[in-house]
Design a protein around this motif. Structure first.
Motif, PDB file in Angstrom:
ATOM      1  N   ASP A  97       0.811  -1.215   0.000  1.00 28.09           N
ATOM      2  CA  ASP A  97       0.000   0.000   0.000  1.00 28.09           C
ATOM      3  C   ASP A  97       0.847   1.270   0.000  1.00 28.09           C
ATOM      4  OD1 ASP A  97       0.857  -0.298   2.640  1.00 28.09           O
ATOM      5  OD2 ASP A  97      -1.019   0.380   3.504  1.00 28.09           O
ATOM      6  N   LEU A  98       2.166   1.127   0.166  1.00 28.92           N
ATOM      7  CA  LEU A  98       3.082   2.270   0.120  1.00 28.92           C
ATOM      8  C   LEU A  98       4.109   2.003  -0.982  1.00 28.92           C
ATOM      9  CD1 LEU A  98       3.729   2.740   3.957  1.00 28.92           C
ATOM     10  CD2 LEU A  98       2.053   3.939   2.525  1.00 28.92           C
ATOM     11  N   VAL A  99       4.147   2.900  -1.967  1.00 28.12           N
ATOM     12  CA  VAL A  99       5.012   2.712  -3.130  1.00 28.12           C
ATOM     13  C   VAL A  99       5.884   3.954  -3.295  1.00 28.12           C
ATOM     14  CG1 VAL A  99       5.076   2.324  -5.625  1.00 28.12           C
ATOM     15  CG2 VAL A  99       3.226   1.307  -4.245  1.00 28.12           C
ATOM     16  N   PHE A 100       7.187   3.768  -3.255  1.00 22.81           N
ATOM     17  CA  PHE A 100       8.122   4.863  -3.495  1.00 22.81           C
ATOM     18  C   PHE A 100       8.955   4.473  -4.708  1.00 22.81           C
ATOM     19  CE2 PHE A 100      10.067   8.565  -1.099  1.00 22.81           C
ATOM     20  CZ  PHE A 100      10.784   9.027  -2.194  1.00 22.81           C
ATOM     21  N   ALA A 101       8.661   5.079  -5.844  1.00 23.19           N
ATOM     22  CA  ALA A 101       9.376   4.778  -7.086  1.00 23.19           C
ATOM     23  C   ALA A 101      10.502   5.778  -7.284  1.00 23.19           C
ATOM     24  CB  ALA A 101       8.417   4.832  -8.270  1.00 23.19           C
ATOM     25  N   LEU A 102      11.640   5.279  -7.765  1.00 22.48           N
ATOM     26  CA  LEU A 102      12.787   6.135  -8.068  1.00 22.48           C
ATOM     27  C   LEU A 102      13.142   6.011  -9.542  1.00 22.48           C
ATOM     28  CD1 LEU A 102      15.266   5.612  -5.105  1.00 22.48           C
ATOM     29  CD2 LEU A 102      14.031   7.695  -5.690  1.00 22.48           C
ATOM     30  N   PHE A 103      13.493   7.137 -10.131  1.00 22.38           N
ATOM     31  CA  PHE A 103      13.924   7.182 -11.528  1.00 22.38           C
ATOM     32  C   PHE A 103      15.284   7.872 -11.563  1.00 22.38           C
ATOM     33  CE2 PHE A 103       9.309   7.366 -11.305  1.00 22.38           C
ATOM     34  CZ  PHE A 103       9.008   6.191 -11.974  1.00 22.38           C
ATOM     35  N   ALA A 104      16.253   7.208 -12.181  1.00 19.77           N
ATOM     36  CA  ALA A 104      17.616   7.718 -12.207  1.00 19.77           C
ATOM     37  C   ALA A 104      18.091   7.851 -13.647  1.00 19.77           C
ATOM     38  CB  ALA A 104      18.529   6.753 -11.456  1.00 19.77           C
ATOM     39  N   PRO A 105      19.078   8.724 -13.879  1.00 20.12           N
ATOM     40  CA  PRO A 105      19.670   8.816 -15.213  1.00 20.12           C
ATOM     41  C   PRO A 105      20.236   7.457 -15.633  1.00 20.12           C
ATOM     42  CG  PRO A 105      20.378  10.657 -13.846  1.00 20.12           C
ATOM     43  CD  PRO A 105      19.653   9.695 -12.951  1.00 20.12           C
ATOM     44  N   LYS A 106      20.173   7.175 -16.917  1.00 18.67           N
ATOM     45  CA  LYS A 106      20.615   5.885 -17.442  1.00 18.67           C
ATOM     46  C   LYS A 106      22.042   5.543 -17.003  1.00 18.67           C
ATOM     47  CE  LYS A 106      19.221   2.558 -20.267  1.00 18.67           C
ATOM     48  NZ  LYS A 106      18.147   1.677 -19.854  1.00 18.67           N
ATOM     49  N   ASP A 107      22.924   6.520 -16.968  1.00 20.89           N
ATOM     50  CA  ASP A 107      24.322   6.255 -16.642  1.00 20.89           C
ATOM     51  C   ASP A 107      24.687   6.581 -15.196  1.00 20.89           C
ATOM     52  OD1 ASP A 107      24.070   8.969 -16.850  1.00 20.89           O
ATOM     53  OD2 ASP A 107      25.723   9.248 -18.258  1.00 20.89           O
ATOM     54  N   SER A 108      23.679   6.784 -14.346  1.00 22.80           N
ATOM     55  CA  SER A 108      23.997   7.091 -12.947  1.00 22.80           C
ATOM     56  C   SER A 108      24.479   5.826 -12.264  1.00 22.80           C
ATOM     57  CB  SER A 108      22.776   7.651 -12.221  1.00 22.80           C
ATOM     58  OG  SER A 108      21.834   6.640 -11.996  1.00 22.80           O
ATOM     59  N   GLY A 109      25.484   5.973 -11.464  1.00 25.59           N
ATOM     60  CA  GLY A 109      26.015   4.832 -10.733  1.00 25.59           C
ATOM     61  C   GLY A 109      25.682   4.951  -9.272  1.00 25.59           C
ATOM     62  N   VAL A 110      26.589   5.576  -8.537  1.00 30.83           N
ATOM     63  CA  VAL A 110      26.488   5.633  -7.098  1.00 30.83           C
ATOM     64  C   VAL A 110      25.318   6.513  -6.629  1.00 30.83           C
ATOM     65  CG1 VAL A 110      28.120   7.525  -6.771  1.00 30.83           C
ATOM     66  CG2 VAL A 110      27.888   5.784  -5.008  1.00 30.83           C
ATOM     67  N   GLU A 111      24.960   7.539  -7.375  1.00 33.71           N
ATOM     68  CA  GLU A 111      23.849   8.406  -6.956  1.00 33.71           C
ATOM     69  C   GLU A 111      22.532   7.619  -6.878  1.00 33.71           C
ATOM     70  OE1 GLU A 111      23.818  11.647  -5.757  1.00 33.71           O
ATOM     71  OE2 GLU A 111      25.945  11.166  -5.717  1.00 33.71           O
ATOM     72  N   HIS A 112      22.313   6.755  -7.860  1.00 33.68           N
ATOM     73  CA  HIS A 112      21.109   5.922  -7.879  1.00 33.68           C
ATOM     74  C   HIS A 112      21.100   5.006  -6.649  1.00 33.68           C
ATOM     75  CE1 HIS A 112      17.896   3.438  -9.561  1.00 33.68           C
ATOM     76  NE2 HIS A 112      18.645   2.382  -9.331  1.00 33.68           N
ATOM     77  N   LEU A 113      22.238   4.405  -6.353  1.00 32.06           N
ATOM     78  CA  LEU A 113      22.321   3.499  -5.207  1.00 32.06           C
ATOM     79  C   LEU A 113      22.158   4.241  -3.890  1.00 32.06           C
ATOM     80  CD1 LEU A 113      25.220   1.206  -6.436  1.00 32.06           C
ATOM     81  CD2 LEU A 113      22.754   0.777  -6.536  1.00 32.06           C
ATOM     82  N   LYS A 114      22.738   5.433  -3.789  1.00 35.40           N
ATOM     83  CA  LYS A 114      22.573   6.240  -2.570  1.00 35.40           C
ATOM     84  C   LYS A 114      21.104   6.609  -2.368  1.00 35.40           C
ATOM     85  CE  LYS A 114      27.050   8.548  -2.142  1.00 35.40           C
ATOM     86  NZ  LYS A 114      27.718   9.856  -2.179  1.00 35.40           N
ATOM     87  N   ALA A 115      20.436   6.995  -3.442  1.00 30.37           N
ATOM     88  CA  ALA A 115      19.018   7.367  -3.348  1.00 30.37           C
ATOM     89  C   ALA A 115      18.176   6.157  -2.935  1.00 30.37           C
ATOM     90  CB  ALA A 115      18.530   7.934  -4.673  1.00 30.37           C
ATOM     91  N   LEU A 116      18.454   5.012  -3.536  1.00 35.13           N
ATOM     92  CA  LEU A 116      17.714   3.797  -3.203  1.00 35.13           C
ATOM     93  C   LEU A 116      17.937   3.412  -1.732  1.00 35.13           C
ATOM     94  CD1 LEU A 116      15.806   1.876  -4.636  1.00 35.13           C
ATOM     95  CD2 LEU A 116      17.786   0.513  -5.314  1.00 35.13           C
ATOM     96  N   ALA A 117      19.171   3.539  -1.260  1.00 42.38           N
ATOM     97  CA  ALA A 117      19.474   3.230   0.142  1.00 42.38           C
ATOM     98  C   ALA A 117      18.750   4.196   1.078  1.00 42.38           C
ATOM     99  CB  ALA A 117      20.981   3.287   0.376  1.00 42.38           C
TER     100      ALA A 117
END
Length: 155
Positions: A97-117
């Protein structure tokens, strides 16, 4: 990195009639388009492609779908509170019932992982989830999420 940098107030919604994961992804695509100008069809396709690798339902009624997209400069998020929990093939087999979707730049590396964490840590808090489930006002939901981390930085 802070949730307030990832999540615009207009990207927080309460949805009443989501009946399938496919419909949920379409709603996420439409909201990402309206809040961030993302291509809705590309967003839906990317979410479905990522989900085919394994479900993003992390348990306790929470899902963290995410995808990498062309044409994006920074990581952005969409948060949905579903009025009726949805079967999501979550790891604990509980509906979501709680959905948090993340969208990252295609070539993002560590920023995507930091945001997901960061999102994962926030959504693991039973107190935060209880507050999110107790409110139906998008502005309140945004405040709960952006104030939840209390200034704690992503590692």
């Amino acid at each position: 990195m802070q949730l307030s940098n990832l999540l615009q107030p207009g990207a927080v919604k309460v949805l009443a009639n989501v009946t399938s994961k496919k419909r949920l992804f379409q709603d996420l695509g439409e909201i990402a388009h309206s809040a961030y100008g993302l291509d809705a069809a590309q967003t839906v396709d990317a979410l479905q492609e990522r989900e085919s690798l394994g479900p993003t339902g992390v348990g306790h009624g929470v899902a963290l779908p995410h995808a990498r997209l062309h044409g994006l400069d920074t990581v952005v998020g969409v948060f949905l509170r579903l009025e009726r929990p949805l079967d999501f093939d979550a790891v604990d087999r509980q509906p979501v019932d709680l959905v948090f979707a993340l969208f990252a730049p295609k070539d993002s590396g560590v920023e995507h992982l930091k945001a997901l964490a960061l999102v994962s840590r926030t959504m693991r808090s039973a107190e935060v989830c209880a507050k999110l489930r107790a409110n139906a006002d998008p502005a309140t939901l945004h405040a709960v999420l952006t104030e939840a981390q209390g200034g704690v930085q992503a590692a």
